[in-house]
Each structure stands twice: as structure tokens, then as C-alpha cells.
Scaffold this motif. Structure first.
Motif: not given
Length: 129
Positions: A17, A20-21, A24, A69, A93, A97
Motif C-alpha cells: 500500500a 502504491a500511495i 500515485e 509495488n 490505499n 491516498n
């Protein structure tokens, strides 16, 4: 669940996570820095738009985070049941996010979104039991 401890399972989920965060948020920041790709493409063509994105260090770091990720997700799925990993990663996430968008991108995250985030997090907590 496999014979993996909860600490290891949730640590793997948290790493996936977090990557990914980070990816992004960095990619979103880079795209704001680059600007409207349609305008760039109109002036410089598609190669110019691609060059504008790929020459942005923030984008490249975000892309590396997203690649890491992917491999962290593969590792996690080799240890943790999908029925826990997918909702756990998804909820982290979602929460992460929203927090990162608020802190780093200065986005307005309204009360309704925070309430939804709490429900998602509560649901994953119930699934993990």
C-alpha cells in the motif's frame, strides 16, 4: 490464511500500500507539474508530450514506486491469502491516498469522503478477524 503470522501479513500489505500511495501521489504531482498534455501535444506532437512526461523526475520516481509495488504485491500474494490481501491493500490505499492528497497535493477531502474511508477501514478490520 497460510502459516504466516499476522505481523508479517500486515507488514507485507502495508509495504504494498505504501508503495502504491507514494507512486500515485508522485505521478499525480508530476502530471500537475507537466500541465495539460493536450496543449503540449498540440504544440509538440505526441513525442513532445511523451518527452515532457518522461523528463519529469517526479514522474520517474513515481513509476519506480509503482513497479516496486507490483513486485511487492507478487511477494505478498505468495504469503497472504488474496481474501485478506486485496481488501487490506485496497483500504490502506484508499485511506492513504486521501491523507496524502490532503497533505501533499493540497486537495480538499470533504467530510463525506472521510466517513466513507472510515466505513471501508472498519470493513477490512472485520474481514481480518
Amino acid at each position: 490464511m497460510h502459516h504466516t503470522s499476522r505481523l508479517v501479513s500486515w507488514s507485507c500489505i502495508a509495504v504494498v500500500a505504501a508503495l502504491a500511495i507514494a507512486g500515485e501521489v508522485l505521478i499525480a504531482a508530476a502530471m500537475r507539474e507537466v500541465g495539460d498534455l493536450d496543449v503540449i501535444r498540440a504544440k509538440s506532437g505526441l513525442p513532445g508530450a511523451i518527452r515532457a512526461v518522461l523528463s519529469t523526475p517526479t514522474f520517474l520516481v513515481g513509476a519506480v514506486c509503482m513497479a516496486l509495488n507490483f513486485f511487492a504485491m507478487l511477494f505478498t500474494l505468495s504469503l497472504v491469502d488474496l481474501s485478506l490481501a486485496a481488501p487490506g491493500i485496497g483500504s490502506l490505499n484508499y485511506v492513504g491516498n486521501a491523507i496524502a492528497a490532503r497533505l501533499f497535493l493540497r486537495e480538499n477531502v470533504d467530510r463525506r469522503r472521510w466517513i466513507a474511508i472510515l466505513f471501508v477501514a472498519a470493513g477490512v478490520f472485520l474481514l481480518s478477524r
